[in-house]
Design a protein around this motif. Structure first.
Motif, PDB file in Angstrom:
ATOM      1  N   ARG A  89      44.018  36.541 -12.055  1.00 56.20           N
ATOM      2  CA  ARG A  89      43.029  36.857 -11.021  1.00 56.20           C
ATOM      3  C   ARG A  89      41.723  35.851 -11.236  1.00 56.20           C
ATOM      4  NH1 ARG A  89      41.662  40.865  -7.958  1.00 56.20           N
ATOM      5  NH2 ARG A  89      43.383  41.926  -8.676  1.00 56.20           N
ATOM      6  N   LEU A  90      41.413  35.132 -10.432  1.00 58.89           N
ATOM      7  CA  LEU A  90      40.153  34.225 -10.221  1.00 58.89           C
ATOM      8  C   LEU A  90      38.844  35.116 -10.502  1.00 58.89           C
ATOM      9  CD1 LEU A  90      41.155  31.456  -7.696  1.00 58.89           C
ATOM     10  CD2 LEU A  90      41.754  31.815 -10.013  1.00 58.89           C
ATOM     11  N   TYR A 133      38.405  32.615 -14.390  1.00 61.68           N
ATOM     12  CA  TYR A 133      39.690  33.255 -14.203  1.00 61.68           C
ATOM     13  C   TYR A 133      39.918  34.282 -15.342  1.00 61.68           C
ATOM     14  CZ  TYR A 133      42.473  30.483 -17.459  1.00 61.68           C
ATOM     15  OH  TYR A 133      43.066  29.846 -18.360  1.00 61.68           O
ATOM     16  N   ILE A 138      43.816  25.793 -14.549  1.00 67.66           N
ATOM     17  CA  ILE A 138      44.341  27.027 -15.384  1.00 67.66           C
ATOM     18  C   ILE A 138      45.522  26.697 -16.278  1.00 67.66           C
ATOM     19  CG2 ILE A 138      45.037  29.403 -15.001  1.00 67.66           C
ATOM     20  CD1 ILE A 138      43.833  29.392 -12.247  1.00 67.66           C
ATOM     21  N   GLY A 146      35.378  31.005 -10.206  1.00 64.92           N
ATOM     22  CA  GLY A 146      36.696  30.398  -9.844  1.00 64.92           C
ATOM     23  C   GLY A 146      37.055  30.596  -8.293  1.00 64.92           C
ATOM     24  N   THR A 190      42.075  36.581  -6.072  1.00 61.67           N
ATOM     25  CA  THR A 190      40.863  36.078  -6.230  1.00 61.67           C
ATOM     26  C   THR A 190      39.784  37.153  -6.311  1.00 61.67           C
ATOM     27  OG1 THR A 190      40.322  36.449  -3.788  1.00 61.67           O
ATOM     28  CG2 THR A 190      41.501  34.429  -4.391  1.00 61.67           C
TER      29      THR A 190
END
Length: 312
Positions: A144-145, A101, A188, A149, A205
């Motif tokens: 934001r992954l 991430y 996270i 992730g 994502t």
């Protein structure tokens, strides 16, 4: 339950071997009338990840550059209907966190300061103030992954993750991957800390325009992703990492295989470019290896009338 049928092959011992248990057949064509969830085998007890189907370990594909290693991930995703391939291109600056991430701390600070009331609150007001400083934006808006992730989100069916050219990474990255690949989960920290007043957060994502809800800052997969790791063989990986991988070495294509590739891309040109194939194979042998797409590009140019006689 549907069954995936595969042709019967000959074993090295001379007898036929049934391939009816194969799911991926290497055709690149979507499976007809097959629901993948019905045919995936159950995982072993130590790799259940909350009961979902599982692929057993990453596939480490090695071979010279340009031989088509990365293509395997896309063929797999297309044939099995596993959706968009999550691509993580590795450089010397890649870290485990960048694959999992990214957190835009500066953007969050700017958003908070830009809309904070002008009056300075007293100590009591500060204790009750929301963490976003009154902007209305949650912390998830700044997370934001990454491809890795996103692949570990709890999907019903596994996603295909391509970790491309891992041998270009920092020396520690293969070892850092072990924990995540073993546990199928990660935290996270930026979402774990505020979980008492913001237990869930909507984050972006790696899939375009897609968000998911993360609870208590932890992500744990259900169906372990199908991980394809490519390497040009420029370095050795730690034994502990190799032990967890299924290894596949891709050899340079033979002349008959190159002819089949050309026939597949140029259906009306079969047999017309044997001279180019022979010249390509010889030049590749002398130079230590040429990329297959160089031959395809040369054939395309000749087909288009730009080059008519000169071999690649």
């Amino acid at each position: 339950m549907n069954r995936v049928q595969h042709p019967v092959d000959n074993s090295p011992h001379g007898g036929p071997v049934s391939r009816s248990w194969w799911i991926y057949r290497g055709t690149g064509q979507p499976l007809p009338d097959i629901r993948l969830a019905d045919v995936l085998p159950p995982p072993p007890g130590w790799r259940t990840f909350d009961g979902g189907p599982v692929m057993h370990g990453p596939l480490l594909v090695t071979g010279r550059p340009g031989i088509g290693k990365s293509t395997l991930a896309y063929l797999m995703a297309r044939e099995l209907g596993l959706g968009r391939v999550l691509h993580w291109g590795i450089t010397s600056r890649s870290t485990l966190r960048s694959g999992l991430y990214e957190y835009d701390a500066i953007g969050r600070a700017q958003a908070s300061l830009g809309r904070r009331p002008a009056a300075v609150p007293d100590a009591e007001d500060t204790a009750e103030a929301p963490p976003d400083g009154g902007t209305g934006a949650g912390i998830g808006d700044f997370v934001r992954l990454g491809p890795l992730g996103t692949a570990l989100l709890p999907y019903e069916l596994p996603r295909v993750l391509l970790i491309d050219e891992l041998d270009k990474s920092d020396i520690d990255l293969p070892g850092d991957l072990l924990h995540v690949l073993e546990n199928g989960s990660y935290d996270i920290p930026e979402l774990v800390r505020p979980r008492h007043h913001e237990s869930s957060a909507r984050v972006f994502t790696d899939d375009p325009d897609t968000t998911v809800t993360v609870t208590d800052g932890r992500i744990r997969c259900r169906a372990f992703p199908f991980v394809v790791i490519t390497s040009n063989g420029e370095r050795q990986f730690p034994p502990a990492f190799l032990r967890r991988c299924v290894r596949l070495d891709v050899s340079p294509p033979r002349e008959d295989q190159l002819a089949t590739m050309i026939a597949a891309h140029f259906r009306d040109q079969e047999g017309r470019y044997d001279d180019m194939i022979r010249a390509f194979v010889e030049r590749s042998r002398q130079s230590g290896g040429l990329a297959t797409d160089q031959l395809l590009n040369a054939v395309f140019l000749r087909t288009a009338g730009i080059r008519k006689t000169t071999p690649p």
